[in-house]
Design a protein around this motif. Structure first.
Motif, PDB file in Angstrom:
ATOM      1  N   CYS A 104      28.431 -32.394  22.721  1.00 58.03           N
ATOM      2  CA  CYS A 104      27.511 -33.357  23.029  1.00 58.03           C
ATOM      3  C   CYS A 104      28.642 -34.786  22.937  1.00 58.03           C
ATOM      4  CB  CYS A 104      26.369 -33.581  21.993  1.00 58.03           C
ATOM      5  SG  CYS A 104      25.209 -32.708  22.012  1.00 58.03           S
ATOM      6  N   ASP A 105      29.697 -34.821  22.708  1.00 58.95           N
ATOM      7  CA  ASP A 105      30.817 -35.889  22.782  1.00 58.95           C
ATOM      8  C   ASP A 105      31.358 -35.836  24.317  1.00 58.95           C
ATOM      9  OD1 ASP A 105      32.499 -37.730  22.633  1.00 58.95           O
ATOM     10  OD2 ASP A 105      33.840 -36.593  21.289  1.00 58.95           O
ATOM     11  N   LEU A 106      30.504 -36.566  25.130  1.00 58.08           N
ATOM     12  CA  LEU A 106      30.904 -36.759  26.509  1.00 58.08           C
ATOM     13  C   LEU A 106      32.203 -37.631  26.677  1.00 58.08           C
ATOM     14  CD1 LEU A 106      27.219 -37.069  27.731  1.00 58.08           C
ATOM     15  CD2 LEU A 106      28.613 -35.218  27.222  1.00 58.08           C
ATOM     16  N   THR A 107      32.716 -38.179  25.750  1.00 57.14           N
ATOM     17  CA  THR A 107      33.737 -39.203  25.908  1.00 57.14           C
ATOM     18  C   THR A 107      35.012 -38.087  25.665  1.00 57.14           C
ATOM     19  OG1 THR A 107      34.353 -39.571  23.568  1.00 57.14           O
ATOM     20  CG2 THR A 107      32.655 -41.122  24.889  1.00 57.14           C
ATOM     21  N   SER A 108      35.013 -37.034  25.378  1.00 59.79           N
ATOM     22  CA  SER A 108      36.192 -35.850  25.124  1.00 59.79           C
ATOM     23  C   SER A 108      36.876 -35.396  26.602  1.00 59.79           C
ATOM     24  CB  SER A 108      35.888 -34.833  24.133  1.00 59.79           C
ATOM     25  OG  SER A 108      34.882 -34.158  24.895  1.00 59.79           O
ATOM     26  N   GLY A 109      35.656 -35.226  27.700  1.00 55.60           N
ATOM     27  CA  GLY A 109      36.346 -34.933  28.936  1.00 55.60           C
ATOM     28  C   GLY A 109      35.057 -34.970  29.798  1.00 55.60           C
ATOM     29  N   SER A 111      33.754 -34.375  33.934  1.00 59.27           N
ATOM     30  CA  SER A 111      33.520 -35.216  35.219  1.00 59.27           C
ATOM     31  C   SER A 111      32.211 -36.242  35.095  1.00 59.27           C
ATOM     32  CB  SER A 111      33.263 -34.599  36.648  1.00 59.27           C
ATOM     33  OG  SER A 111      31.979 -33.917  36.466  1.00 59.27           O
ATOM     34  N   THR A 112      32.022 -37.259  35.747  1.00 58.66           N
ATOM     35  CA  THR A 112      30.898 -37.867  35.668  1.00 58.66           C
ATOM     36  C   THR A 112      29.652 -37.227  35.832  1.00 58.66           C
ATOM     37  OG1 THR A 112      32.020 -39.912  36.329  1.00 58.66           O
ATOM     38  CG2 THR A 112      29.416 -39.927  36.572  1.00 58.66           C
ATOM     39  N   GLY A 113      29.596 -36.390  36.980  1.00 62.29           N
ATOM     40  CA  GLY A 113      28.371 -35.537  37.370  1.00 62.29           C
ATOM     41  C   GLY A 113      27.960 -34.379  36.043  1.00 62.29           C
ATOM     42  N   SER A 114      29.211 -33.891  35.692  1.00 63.91           N
ATOM     43  CA  SER A 114      28.956 -32.995  34.607  1.00 63.91           C
ATOM     44  C   SER A 114      28.406 -33.481  33.092  1.00 63.91           C
ATOM     45  CB  SER A 114      30.308 -31.964  34.175  1.00 63.91           C
ATOM     46  OG  SER A 114      31.148 -32.899  33.788  1.00 63.91           O
ATOM     47  N   ARG A 118      24.879 -32.845  31.264  1.00 66.52           N
ATOM     48  CA  ARG A 118      24.733 -32.647  29.610  1.00 66.52           C
ATOM     49  C   ARG A 118      23.998 -33.512  28.925  1.00 66.52           C
ATOM     50  NH1 ARG A 118      31.240 -32.271  28.724  1.00 66.52           N
ATOM     51  NH2 ARG A 118      30.835 -32.269  26.579  1.00 66.52           N
ATOM     52  N   PHE A 119      23.932 -34.892  29.449  1.00 66.01           N
ATOM     53  CA  PHE A 119      23.317 -35.931  28.645  1.00 66.01           C
ATOM     54  C   PHE A 119      21.717 -35.450  29.134  1.00 66.01           C
ATOM     55  CE2 PHE A 119      22.847 -40.589  27.560  1.00 66.01           C
ATOM     56  CZ  PHE A 119      21.469 -40.660  27.801  1.00 66.01           C
ATOM     57  N   VAL A 120      21.314 -34.996  30.344  1.00 65.02           N
ATOM     58  CA  VAL A 120      19.855 -34.886  30.523  1.00 65.02           C
ATOM     59  C   VAL A 120      19.460 -33.531  29.778  1.00 65.02           C
ATOM     60  CG1 VAL A 120      18.247 -34.001  32.322  1.00 65.02           C
ATOM     61  CG2 VAL A 120      20.057 -35.640  32.736  1.00 65.02           C
ATOM     62  N   HIS A 135      29.261 -45.996  28.397  1.00 71.86           N
ATOM     63  CA  HIS A 135      28.350 -47.177  29.228  1.00 71.86           C
ATOM     64  C   HIS A 135      27.792 -46.622  30.612  1.00 71.86           C
ATOM     65  CE1 HIS A 135      29.086 -50.767  26.396  1.00 71.86           C
ATOM     66  NE2 HIS A 135      28.778 -49.842  25.777  1.00 71.86           N
ATOM     67  N   ALA A 136      28.925 -46.153  31.105  1.00 74.34           N
ATOM     68  CA  ALA A 136      28.656 -45.649  32.613  1.00 74.34           C
ATOM     69  C   ALA A 136      27.815 -44.436  32.692  1.00 74.34           C
ATOM     70  CB  ALA A 136      30.045 -45.335  33.203  1.00 74.34           C
ATOM     71  N   THR A 137      27.981 -43.405  31.841  1.00 77.32           N
ATOM     72  CA  THR A 137      27.366 -42.229  31.632  1.00 77.32           C
ATOM     73  C   THR A 137      25.945 -42.461  31.307  1.00 77.32           C
ATOM     74  OG1 THR A 137      29.188 -40.836  31.063  1.00 77.32           O
ATOM     75  CG2 THR A 137      27.135 -39.800  30.670  1.00 77.32           C
ATOM     76  N   LEU A 138      25.591 -43.307  30.214  1.00 76.29           N
ATOM     77  CA  LEU A 138      24.229 -44.005  30.225  1.00 76.29           C
ATOM     78  C   LEU A 138      23.665 -44.394  31.284  1.00 76.29           C
ATOM     79  CD1 LEU A 138      21.842 -44.471  28.096  1.00 76.29           C
ATOM     80  CD2 LEU A 138      23.041 -46.495  27.511  1.00 76.29           C
ATOM     81  N   ARG A 139      24.208 -45.232  32.005  1.00 76.19           N
ATOM     82  CA  ARG A 139      23.562 -45.814  33.134  1.00 76.19           C
ATOM     83  C   ARG A 139      23.186 -44.705  34.076  1.00 76.19           C
ATOM     84  NH1 ARG A 139      28.112 -49.069  34.567  1.00 76.19           N
ATOM     85  NH2 ARG A 139      28.475 -47.543  36.336  1.00 76.19           N
ATOM     86  N   PHE A 140      24.213 -43.916  34.665  1.00 78.33           N
ATOM     87  CA  PHE A 140      24.141 -42.854  35.687  1.00 78.33           C
ATOM     88  C   PHE A 140      22.842 -41.851  35.222  1.00 78.33           C
ATOM     89  CE2 PHE A 140      28.237 -43.871  36.948  1.00 78.33           C
ATOM     90  CZ  PHE A 140      28.085 -44.569  37.949  1.00 78.33           C
ATOM     91  N   ALA A 141      22.883 -41.584  33.863  1.00 76.39           N
ATOM     92  CA  ALA A 141      21.879 -40.528  33.246  1.00 76.39           C
ATOM     93  C   ALA A 141      20.498 -41.356  33.486  1.00 76.39           C
ATOM     94  CB  ALA A 141      22.206 -40.088  31.835  1.00 76.39           C
ATOM     95  N   TYR A 142      20.577 -42.665  32.976  1.00 74.76           N
ATOM     96  CA  TYR A 142      19.181 -43.294  33.056  1.00 74.76           C
ATOM     97  C   TYR A 142      18.476 -43.201  34.454  1.00 74.76           C
ATOM     98  CZ  TYR A 142      15.768 -46.911  32.989  1.00 74.76           C
ATOM     99  OH  TYR A 142      14.513 -47.502  33.130  1.00 74.76           O
ATOM    100  N   GLU A 143      19.290 -43.372  35.328  1.00 65.16           N
ATOM    101  CA  GLU A 143      18.906 -43.548  36.989  1.00 65.16           C
ATOM    102  C   GLU A 143      18.679 -42.155  37.057  1.00 65.16           C
ATOM    103  OE1 GLU A 143      22.515 -45.156  38.843  1.00 65.16           O
ATOM    104  OE2 GLU A 143      21.278 -46.846  39.157  1.00 65.16           O
ATOM    105  N   GLU A 144      19.048 -41.205  36.695  1.00 66.61           N
ATOM    106  CA  GLU A 144      18.804 -39.536  36.966  1.00 66.61           C
ATOM    107  C   GLU A 144      17.555 -39.238  36.096  1.00 66.61           C
ATOM    108  OE1 GLU A 144      19.332 -35.746  38.461  1.00 66.61           O
ATOM    109  OE2 GLU A 144      20.531 -37.548  38.561  1.00 66.61           O
TER     110      GLU A 144
END
Length: 658
Positions: A104-109, A111-114, A118-120, A135-144
């Motif tokens: 659950c640490d998405l800052t350790s490695g 790609s944006t897609g993966s 994992r966020f979802v 911030h970028a992952t939160l943004r893309f995941a929110y849209e997803e």
């Protein structure tokens, strides 16, 4: 260097801000924890005050005691995710440690897609409790996800909150707004450099009012250190190229971060790699680049000492340099960093004591971040320094006003930092029964200053702005072009205090009533003036001590502090003095002539502020209209404003009749 600073602040190194209570919390963290039950929290605290750990305490309490089932921590870039790694809290008194599942640490490695995937998964997994992402992952995941309700019973913590914007094109800002309005999510926002005076507000005024605010001032933080005793801001001006002025600005005895200008700026030579070479030449003689660490070894000219220099400008080998910087363990590991766009936000080199920045930085947020790199407490330093190297205007150059505007922005930014770094003041109306209060800052030990004629805040809105938003208001005021021009032209105090400052207050808070505007205006100008005041005392022949405050060129007895006296003080007098002492008289005259030519130009907001004042002027002068030939600058402004108002009315009437 410390003696000649434009801004110089001394501290008491009490140790209060670094000591911990029985729960293992430092002063700022304890203040945040007191508000842990708030649904929306906005924490404004300087770098190194412990915001990351403050978040951990609040998040763990929400998970354990407030019905929150998940916590999402969003940081602006991956490297800052390290601040939220597993942390031992129980040893120091708290009831639970901060533990992160590596998945659950998405800052350790990843790609944006993966990471979005994992966020979802995290949102859908009832067992998963805490997630860290960018911030970028939160943004893309929110849209997803595309469903605000998915964030029910979730706490969203946004670190470095100034990256979010209320602008329509800010996806993260829109996501935050929608989540606030359409879900039960709790939000904790943290920043060390929140200024609504920057180009885009972070939150709309309406949404911001829903947040409880925790303010922990720079003064509280720095005054509570163990080692740091003082901090200074200075400006050095040069003509030609900054590389020629570098040797005089460098102090290689200090642990230094040099920020070179953007290649798109006027200060840049357009060859950033060559600039690094010139800087190292100014330091001494280049010896070699360590093949393992990427660190440059430079022999200092003065004594032959080998200095370790980190080049963060050159892309080749930068990964090695960054790895070396992450693993440093003592002050001897590094002497100088040369950077462009790096070594600012989230960067930790606690031994750094001198920030030399070439060219003005257009954002107050960026200036605060740079200053934050050198104001960490460390046993190797008692003084921290920020010096800005800026191009001197050349009267022969067509771009003189561009250079002048840059200088004005830089100097007004320093005034704002002086306001931020000074002790907090509590201004109160003085009643007949009040004895005034004395002390080093013009108030007693609680920092209260009583002012005759100061209005009592009449509404909760006014109280909230006065208690929480004066730093943001002052940021907006000092970034206002008309205010900066008024400083350069040495405008009357009346024009600044009665026209320009209320105009900015109106722009920032367009829903204020006339009464609320006047109350906030009074507190703003009093705070601006008193924060820069210096206390002096005299002993009379009878042995009585008299305490005075020096504000600009006026001495005011502390017992006689009156809002009408403060009105007569130009709060930006020193900015003019700094500029005029560093710019030759011919150039200064050219600047003032250029600004004078624009004096009859008014915005609608200025006219709205001026119109009731003009009506009062006419009544007070038995029906006489203000004259443009008057020696009073404010009356001249009234005359031109009235002409503009009458002209606008005539044009509007003609359009209606046509």
């Amino acid at each position: 260097m410390e003696d000649k600073n434009v801004v110089s602040v001394a501290y008491h190194h009490t140790g209060k801000s670094t000591n911990t209570n029985n729960l293992g919390m430092r002063a700022m963290q304890a203040r945040v924890y007191e508000k842990r039950n708030s649904k929306y929290l906005l924490v404004k605290a300087p770098p190194a005050s412990g915001k990351s750990r403050a978040l951990m305490f609040v998040a763990l309490d929400k998970l354990a005691n407030q019905g929150i089932k998940k916590v999402i921590v969003a940081v602006p870039e991956r490297s800052i995710g390290r601040s939220f790694k597993n942390t031992d809290l129980t040893t120091y008194g708290f009831y639970e440690d901060w533990v992160i599942d590596p998945y659950c640490d998405l800052t350790s490695g990843g790609s944006t897609g993966s990471n979005v995937k994992r966020f979802v998964e995290f949102l859908d997994n009832p067992e998963a409790k805490v997630l860290i992402c960018t911030h970028a992952t939160l943004r893309f995941a929110y849209e997803e996800v595309a469903d605000d309700v998915k964030f029910n019973d979730t706490m969203i913590a946004i670190d470095e909150f100034h990256h979010v914007s209320a602008a329509d094109n800010s996806v993260l800002g829109t996501a935050l707004k929608n989540i606030m309005h359409n879900s039960t999510a709790h939000i904790l926002a943290m920043t060390g450099s929140y200024f609504r005076g920057d180009s885009q507000p972070i939150l709309t005024t309406e949404d911001e009012r829903q947040f409880d605010k925790i303010n922990y001032s720079y003064y509280e933080q720095l005054d509570g250190y163990k080692y740091l005793k003082s901090f200074g801001i200075d400006y050095k001006f040069y003509q030609g190229t900054y590389l020629d002025a570098l040797e005089k600005a460098l102090d290689t005895d200090k642990k230094t971060i040099i920020h070179i200008p953007s290649v798109n700026s006027a200060e840049s030579t357009k060859d950033k790699y060559e600039e690094v070479g010139h800087i190292e030449d100014a330091i001494g003689d280049f010896q070699e680049k360590d093949p393992n660490t990427g660190i440059d070894y430079v022999k200092r000219k003065s004594d032959g000492k080998i200095l370790k220099v980190a080049d963060l400008v050159t892309e080749e080998g930068r990964d090695k340099v960054q790895a070396y910087l992450r693993d440093m363990s003592s002050a001897d590991d590094l002497d100088i960093i040369i950077a462009l766009g790096m070594a600012k936000e989230g960067f930790d080199w606690p031994w750094a004591e001198y920030a030399l920045t070439i060219g003005y930085r257009g954002s107050l947020t960026e200036i605060v971040q740079i200053i934050g790199r050198v104001t960490r407490d460390s046993s190797n330093k008692t003084h921290a320094q920020f010096t800005n190297l800026i191009a001197q205007p050349d009267a022969k150059n067509d771009d003189v006003m561009v250079a002048v505007n840059t200088i004005l922005k830089a100097i007004t930014a320093s005034l704002l930092m002086e306001q931020v770094l000074a002790p907090e003041l509590k201004l109160k109306p003085k009643k007949d029964t009040d004895a005034n209060l004395s002390g080093s800052n013009g108030g007693n030990e609680t920092g209260i200053i009583r002012v005759i004629g100061l209005k009592e805040p009449s509404t909760q809105r006014t109280k909230d702005i006065i208690e929480n938003d004066l730093p943001d208001l002052k940021a907006a005021i000092l970034q206002d072009t008309k205010v900066q021009e008024a400083i350069a032209s040495k405008a009357d105090a009346d024009v600044i205090n009665k026209v320009l400052i209320p105009k900015v207050i109106m722009e920032q808070n367009p829903d204020l009533s006339d009464q609320e505007l006047e109350e906030i205006r009074q507190y703003t100008i009093a705070d601006l003036a008193l924060k820069q005041a210096t206390a002096e005392s005299t002993t009379s022949s009878s042995g009585d001590d008299k305490k005075f405050l020096r504000m600009a060129d006026k001495f005011i007895n502390v017992d006689d502090l009156d809002i009408n006296l403060i009105e007569q003080v130009n709060p930006f007098q020193r900015a003019y003095e700094v500029m005029s002492s560093n710019i030759d008289s011919k150039t200064l005259r050219l600047i003032q002539q250029t600004i004078d030519a624009k004096k009859a130009d008014f915005t609608e907001k200025e006219l709205a502020v001026l119109y009731p004042q003009i009506k009062k002027f006419i009544v007070d002068h038995n029906g006489e209209y203000p004259s443009k030939d008057s020696n009073d600058e404010l009356e001249v402004k009234y005359a031109y404003a009235l002409a503009k108002i009458l002209n606008l009315r005539a044009r509007k009437k003609a359009e209606q009749n046509g």
